[in-house]
Design an enzyme around this catalytic site. Structure first.
Site, PDB file in Angstrom:
ATOM      1  N   GLY A  87       1.044  -0.750   0.247  1.00 19.05           N
ATOM      2  CA  GLY A  87      -0.073   0.175  -0.162  1.00 19.05           C
ATOM      3  C   GLY A  87       0.829   1.203  -0.025  1.00 19.05           C
ATOM      4  N   ARG A  88       1.682   1.016   0.381  1.00 29.97           N
ATOM      5  CA  ARG A  88       2.593   2.408   0.037  1.00 29.97           C
ATOM      6  C   ARG A  88       4.373   1.884  -0.068  1.00 29.97           C
ATOM      7  NH1 ARG A  88       3.285   4.324   6.704  1.00 29.97           N
ATOM      8  NH2 ARG A  88       1.295   3.924   6.616  1.00 29.97           N
ATOM      9  N   ASP A 115      -2.239   4.832   3.463  1.00 32.55           N
ATOM     10  CA  ASP A 115      -1.442   4.312   2.526  1.00 32.55           C
ATOM     11  C   ASP A 115      -0.267   5.496   1.840  1.00 32.55           C
ATOM     12  OD1 ASP A 115      -0.423   2.060   3.995  1.00 32.55           O
ATOM     13  OD2 ASP A 115      -2.134   0.654   3.025  1.00 32.55           O
ATOM     14  N   GLY A 116       0.089   5.162   1.237  1.00 30.18           N
ATOM     15  CA  GLY A 116       0.362   5.887  -0.080  1.00 30.18           C
ATOM     16  C   GLY A 116       1.947   6.814   0.436  1.00 30.18           C
ATOM     17  N   ARG A 166      14.404   0.898   0.966  1.00 31.67           N
ATOM     18  CA  ARG A 166      14.553  -0.845   0.923  1.00 31.67           C
ATOM     19  C   ARG A 166      15.507  -1.512   0.819  1.00 31.67           C
ATOM     20  NH1 ARG A 166       9.680  -2.249   5.000  1.00 31.67           N
ATOM     21  NH2 ARG A 166       9.061  -2.590   3.064  1.00 31.67           N
ATOM     22  N   ARG A 173       6.068 -12.440   1.399  1.00 34.01           N
ATOM     23  CA  ARG A 173       6.244 -12.835   2.377  1.00 34.01           C
ATOM     24  C   ARG A 173       4.912 -13.597   3.078  1.00 34.01           C
ATOM     25  NH1 ARG A 173       5.299  -6.677   4.673  1.00 34.01           N
ATOM     26  NH2 ARG A 173       5.785  -5.482   3.189  1.00 34.01           N
ATOM     27  N   ASP A 242       0.936 -11.297   7.065  1.00 35.52           N
ATOM     28  CA  ASP A 242       1.729 -10.081   6.417  1.00 35.52           C
ATOM     29  C   ASP A 242       2.892  -9.427   6.334  1.00 35.52           C
ATOM     30  OD1 ASP A 242      -0.832  -8.668   7.994  1.00 35.52           O
ATOM     31  OD2 ASP A 242      -0.110  -7.399   6.345  1.00 35.52           O
ATOM     32  N   ASN A 243       3.186  -9.545   7.742  1.00 34.11           N
ATOM     33  CA  ASN A 243       4.343  -9.060   8.207  1.00 34.11           C
ATOM     34  C   ASN A 243       5.568  -9.847   8.474  1.00 34.11           C
ATOM     35  OD1 ASN A 243       3.113  -6.048   8.259  1.00 34.11           O
ATOM     36  ND2 ASN A 243       3.391  -6.045   9.945  1.00 34.11           N
ATOM     37  N   ASP A 252       9.658  -5.107   7.340  1.00 34.86           N
ATOM     38  CA  ASP A 252       8.116  -3.386   8.520  1.00 34.86           C
ATOM     39  C   ASP A 252       8.287  -3.296  10.059  1.00 34.86           C
ATOM     40  OD1 ASP A 252       7.460  -4.273   6.122  1.00 34.86           O
ATOM     41  OD2 ASP A 252       5.262  -4.864   5.952  1.00 34.86           O
TER      42      ASP A 252
END
Length: 478
Positions: A87-88, A115-116, A166, A173, A242-243, A252
């Site tokens: 999302g970002r 997000d974004g 990153r 994930r 999801d992390n 994350d």
């Protein structure tokens, strides 16, 4: 001036797995931090040129690959959340076999509320902690660059924008596999699993079932990773499925924190009202998430073999944890009887809220000679008599294996860091950066690349947290 050329990696899978997204331009970008050591390993210059900075700000598309946002799903706080996705974050492509991702580069088809864009505050925390964990020797994603901007972003209040670059071998994930399992797309699930095995687990290709072999490696890596976290007092804060990294990386950095005063029930995320992701719960949550991954891979696995693999997690974790705490105590030959000694220590620390990092560093100088009181360590406890009793038994254990102080002290200082990224240190860097001064980011980055060294010139960074640090709060918006 030659352009930096990215290669397509994950992009080769096809648009079932992602959406092509161009970054949103970042106005008035300023380079707030640059990781020259990591840049060199990626064959990048010691300082980014104008074109590279524009790419890392999201103001110029990558050369050689299309930027993408990947789709995944997941369980958040124990509840199935359905489709999620980057999302970002945007994956630019690969350099030297490493995926390069921009976090905070604008909206994607998977963006939700908040997000974004990323804000400067959270981007500094991610940049610094990525490198702090690397300095500690803990598997992690890395941080290459931090680009700031005066562009306003609203969270609880008005803040300013930033993009952090990153780096990781892969950002896959558990949730990537959950997405296609729960969507009933077995062909895509198999394609993704084949890609993961071939790229990241090639030694599994010769196994009777490569997917099962991959799952077992993920189980082992996750057990090792969480043992690392527990040993240094790191709290992730939001261990949603999801992390969780398929490669066993710390992934994350949101509402994380390092323990100050020890509390096994410490909750670092103020959005975690039930304490699901408290420090003491992290090992069990790691297993819970592995069950989610195994469930997602089940169409490719034998069910009984998958269950047997999951049952290996607890003994693997206990073995890894035992090894780390034996080393932290300077014990070379770990014994099962060491667990009661360690449990008593934790009870004493819990009762006194003994500072985690300072205790382990001071015990690295423990004097085992007869009559030694070890006052610098003893003074960290409210019940000094109880500590004396524990210290007596610890001395006896050291004597049992013929431990010598000088040799043991040297070894213990290599596993008990003097410096970690406490929340108040990150906050100091954030406040300075918000005022336009990025120098504290560079100082902390340099400090945390050598967390086990004495660094007497930086002694103040190893002190107890100031009183104002008690008022700091981090949440999922961090």
């Amino acid at each position: 001036m030659s352009a930096t050329v990215f290669s397509a990696g994950f992009q080769q899978l096809g648009d079932t797995f992602y959406s092509e997204v161009a970054a949103s331009p970042l106005p008035e970008p300023q380079l707030a931090a640059w990781n020259a050591e990591l840049a060199a390993s990626l064959a990048l210059p010691a300082e980014p040129d104008e074109a590279l900075l524009a790419t890392l700000a999201g103001n110029q598309p990558p050369v050689g690959a299309q930027s993408i946002a990947t789709v995944y799903s997941g369980h958040q706080f124990g509840v199935w959340a359905g489709q999620l996705g980057d999302g970002r974050a945007l994956l630019l492509g690969e350099l030297q076999g490493q995926e390069i991702q921009l976090k905070g580069a604008g909206l994607t088809p998977y963006s939700r509320m908040g997000d974004g864009r990323a804000v400067l505050r959270s981007s500094i925390r991610e940049y610094l902690c990525s490198e702090a964990m690397h300095g500690l020797g803990i598997p992690t994603t890395r941080a290459l660059a931090l680009v700031a901007s005066p562009e306003p972003v609203w969270r609880e209040t008005r803040e300013t924008a930033a993009v952090v670059t990153r780096v990781a071998p892969s950002f896959l994930r558990f949730g990537h596999f959950e997405h296609f399992f729960y969507g009933g797309n077995e062909a895509a699930l198999r394609q993704l699993a084949d890609y993961a095995v071939q790229r990241y687990f090639p030694d599994c290709l010769t196994a009777a079932n490569p997917y099962q072999a991959m799952l077992e490696q993920v189980i082992a890596r996750t057990a090792e990773l969480i043992a690392d976290w527990q040993a240094v007092g790191f709290c992730h804060g939001v261990m949603n499925s999801d992390n969780m990294s398929l490669l066993g990386l710390t992934l994350d950095y949101g509402p994380y924190g390092f323990l100050d005063g020890f509390d096994g029930g410490h909750i670092c995320n103020h959005s975690d009202h039930a304490g699901r992701y408290a420090y003491g719960e992290q090992p069990e949550i790691g297993l819970w998430n592995l069950h989610c991954l195994a469930q997602a891979l089940l169409p490719l696995l034998d069910r009984e073999a998958a269950i047997a693999g999951l049952k290996r997690y607890q003994p693997l974790f206990e073995e890894a944890l035992g090894e780390r705490f034996a080393a932290k105590l300077g014990l070379r030959a770990r014994q099962e009887s060491d667990w009661p000694l360690l449990s008593r220590l934790f009870e004493l620390m819990q009762a006194s809220r003994t500072d985690w990092t300072i205790f382990w560093r001071r015990i690295s100088h423990f004097d085992s000679s007869p009559g030694a009181l070890n006052e610098p360590i003893r003074d960290l406890f409210l019940d000094r008599t109880a500590f004396d009793g524990w210290a007596w038994d610890y001395k006896a254990r050291l004597a049992q294996e013929g431990s010598t102080d000088a040799e043991r002290h040297t070894e213990m200082r290599q596993v008990n860091p003097k410096y970690v990224l406490r929340n108040h240190l990150a906050e100091t860097a954030i406040r300075a950066a918000q005022a336009g001064d990025y120098s504290e980011i560079a100082r902390l980055q340099a400090l945390l690349t050598r967390p086990f060294d004495e660094q007497p010139e930086n002694e103040h960074y190893a002190a107890l947290p100031p009183d104002w640090a008690n008022d700091l709060s981090v949440s999922c918006s961090s």
